[in-house]
Design an enzyme around this catalytic site. Sequence first.
Site: not given
Length: 359
Positions: A211, A252-254
Amino acid sequence: MALTLEELVKRFGGEIAGDAQCKVGGLAPLDQAGPQQLAFLANPKYLSQVESTRAGAVLIAPKDLEKLGAAAAGRNFIVTPNPYAYFARVAQMFIDLATPPRAAGVHPSATIDPAATVAATAVIGPHVTIEAGAVIEDGVQLDANVFVGRGTTIGAGSHFYPNASVYHGCKIGPRAIVHAGAVIGSDGFGFAPDFVGDGDARTGSWVKIPQVGGVTIGPDVEIGANTTIDRGAMADTVIEECVKIDNQVQIGHNCRIGAYTVIAGSAGIAGSTTIGRHCMIGGAAGIAGHVTLGDYVIITAKSGVSKSLPKAGIYTSAFPAVDHGEWNKSAALVRNLDKLRERIKALEAALAAQGGTHA
């Protein structure tokens, strides 16, 4: 410290009805306030409490003061279009007056890399760790055990409560409030499947996807205790201006959370989801990944969102609590819906064969 209504109005606006020299030194609910306290009416269903309150003065909207009529006689009011927001500002003022500012400086137990930049006006508490390349701007307060990773910037006037952590390569805007135990910039949940075969013969594993993005947080954001905001896989996870996030929320990511959106406790937002501006996400709501919510979308508590909702409005999928026996009856009906459908289809077919009609 007590202030007159006149002094409050000079600071925050509004109009006085009653004694401008009435002094108040704190706030309390209508049914508990005393003569030296300020109360507020935000919901007109509690109008009767204004008639019986012992509060020295009441924050009230113009329309509610009109409804009081003769009952307002002999009482003191600050009349404002938004009593709740007025109350919040006055409450913060009293807290600020009662809380002396902490002296700037670095606690002896803190660990600061020589390559970090810490403003002279910052307050660095016990056992804080600041890694190389981090920038701590003017007036930042980092309480005990806060961790700031390499290359991260903490914007001016921000306050991190004990044990909050922000990993490397993150950007925190000015005046952020980050509560105890929050984690910003931990790895997003990204794994590539690398399996061969099926069933018991299946071999392989999950391959961790690095990440390499970060987290960007805009001005005036508040993040609740034990909330986690994952770093992006390639681009940053973004929290825009004035977003307010409750405790134990997972982002969460993004993801991108639009400005002025509020998210209540225990909500979960899966990766690569975009939430618009001025949205409201209820407690324990779950939002799937790779969906988009438009501006002014409201998701009620415990609802599950599995697809994009571009249009403003209120959305719900939660089943409200009912009597246990009633719930069991409803659950039994749901379990038998397929059988009931087949019976109806059979009855319709029989009617059609006899030349009957059905709706």
